[in-house]
Design an enzyme around this catalytic site. Structure first.
Site, PDB file in Angstrom:
ATOM      1  N   TYR A 134       2.365   7.191   3.767  1.00  0.00           N
ATOM      2  CA  TYR A 134       3.135   5.963   3.613  1.00  0.00           C
ATOM      3  C   TYR A 134       4.236   5.971   4.670  1.00  0.00           C
ATOM      4  O   TYR A 134       5.201   6.726   4.570  1.00  0.00           O
ATOM      5  CB  TYR A 134       3.719   5.910   2.200  1.00  0.00           C
ATOM      6  N   LYS A 169      -0.389   3.852   5.285  1.00  0.00           N
ATOM      7  CA  LYS A 169       0.148   2.609   4.750  1.00  0.00           C
ATOM      8  C   LYS A 169       1.198   2.152   5.745  1.00  0.00           C
ATOM      9  O   LYS A 169       2.302   2.697   5.812  1.00  0.00           O
ATOM     10  CB  LYS A 169       0.753   2.797   3.356  1.00  0.00           C
ATOM     11  N   ILE A 212      -2.243  -2.751   0.785  1.00  0.00           N
ATOM     12  CA  ILE A 212      -1.589  -2.224  -0.412  1.00  0.00           C
ATOM     13  C   ILE A 212      -0.575  -3.285  -0.820  1.00  0.00           C
ATOM     14  O   ILE A 212       0.450  -3.467  -0.167  1.00  0.00           O
ATOM     15  CB  ILE A 212      -0.882  -0.875  -0.156  1.00  0.00           C
TER      16      ILE A 212
END
Length: 308
Positions: free
Chosen positions: A136, A164, A206
């Protein structure tokens, strides 16, 4: 690749009762709505999931319950956001034991690790789990950027498979594709840049507002994937004022209010968060109310890939 990094994966909210315990009944209602809409995975314990306030045993319960609900239809991912490498390795092991099929991983919490420390942190976890990992990368909120040079080193770990992408720099999608091709899958993590990122080559999304509007979110993904860009764009333009509720410090409260409006959640949050009140609440409710009034009629968006 053991997990298909594509499509819409909701970063789901955690549901609480009025007595501040897990509301598994409403949680199941929401997860089933996501599945019915056609999502491609479920991400637990992120910022929207109020991970920083969850007990380890609650994370475990959520993982096990979600695995039961999805029943193999889509992969379940657990977020790892820990202060120590030791704690992150333990969290990854527990997620795997509980049935998670992948991990979303943040850099170390609280301590602002340097580049070498951050790389070693991710590698240590990767080397101690068989689960595929999505890094992330959100330097705006978490103050640590995972650069492309750092990914050069991280990708030596076969199970670090995706990012991400939440840098807010739309051109970063192209940079990643140019440098790593398909070796590093890209899941866009900013709702207000989602369609733009997908059109530039991101593999999936996401998503946040999907928690309240799952069908609209999946429709945007599926339509653009099928080349029906104008239809996707029309939905996205309607959606944008709602999506902006996600890029706000009160994103959890905002999105939970939206879940109330669509009947698949409550606004209960865990302290120190408190429900919105006063002018702030009024403004958010007005945005949600307008979105509900003008909610578009969606085209049939499922199975589009089979038709093109």
């Amino acid at each position: 690749m053991s997990l298909k990094w594509k499509g819409v994966m909701p970063a789901v909210t955690t549901k609480f009762t009025n007595d501040d315990v897990l509301d598994l009944q409403m949680f199941e209602t929401n997860i089933k709505a996501q599945l019915d809409a056609g999502v491609h995975g479920i991400v637990l314990g992120g910022t929207l999931g109020e991970a920083s306030t969850l007990l380890d045993e609650e994370k475990s319960i959520l993982t096990q319950e979600t695995v039961k609900i999805v029943n193999g239809k889509v992969p379940v991912l657990m977020n790892v956001a820990e202060q120590s490498t030791k704690g992150a390795i333990a969290a990854a092991k527990k997620a795997e034991d509980d049935g998670a099929k992948g991990l979303m991983m943040l850099p170390p919490m609280r301590y602002k690790a340097g580049d070498r420390e951050t790389v070693e942190y991710f590698k240590a976890v990767a080397n101690n789990t068989s689960l595929p990992i999505m890094v992330y990368n959100n330097p705006v909120d978490y103050k640590i950027e995972v650069t492309l040079d750092m990914f050069d080193e991280l990708l030596k770990c076969d199970n670090i498979e995706a990012v991400k992408e939440s840098t807010r720099d739309i051109s970063n999608v192209t940079r990643i594709k140019n440098r790593f091709g398909d070796r590093l899958k890209i899941m866009t993590g900013v709702d207000t840049l989602a369609l733009e990122s997908l059109l530039m080559g991101a593999d999936g999304w996401i998503a946040g507002l999907v928690c309240a509007f799952p069908r609209e979110t999946v429709a945007i993904y599926e339509l653009q994937k099928a080349g029906r860009i104008q239809e996707a764009l029309a939905i996205y333009r309607w959606f944008l004022p709602l999506l902006e509720l996600d890029i706000n410090p009160k994103l959890v409260q905002n999105i939970k209010l939206a879940e109330v409006a669509t009947g698949i959640g409550t606004e209960n949050v865990r302290a120190p968060r408190l429900p919105l009140f006063g002018e702030e609440r009024t403004k958010v409710l007005a945005i949600i109310a307008k979105g509900m009034r003008t909610r578009p009629t969606l085209p049939e968006y499922k199975n589009l890939q089979e038709l093109v």
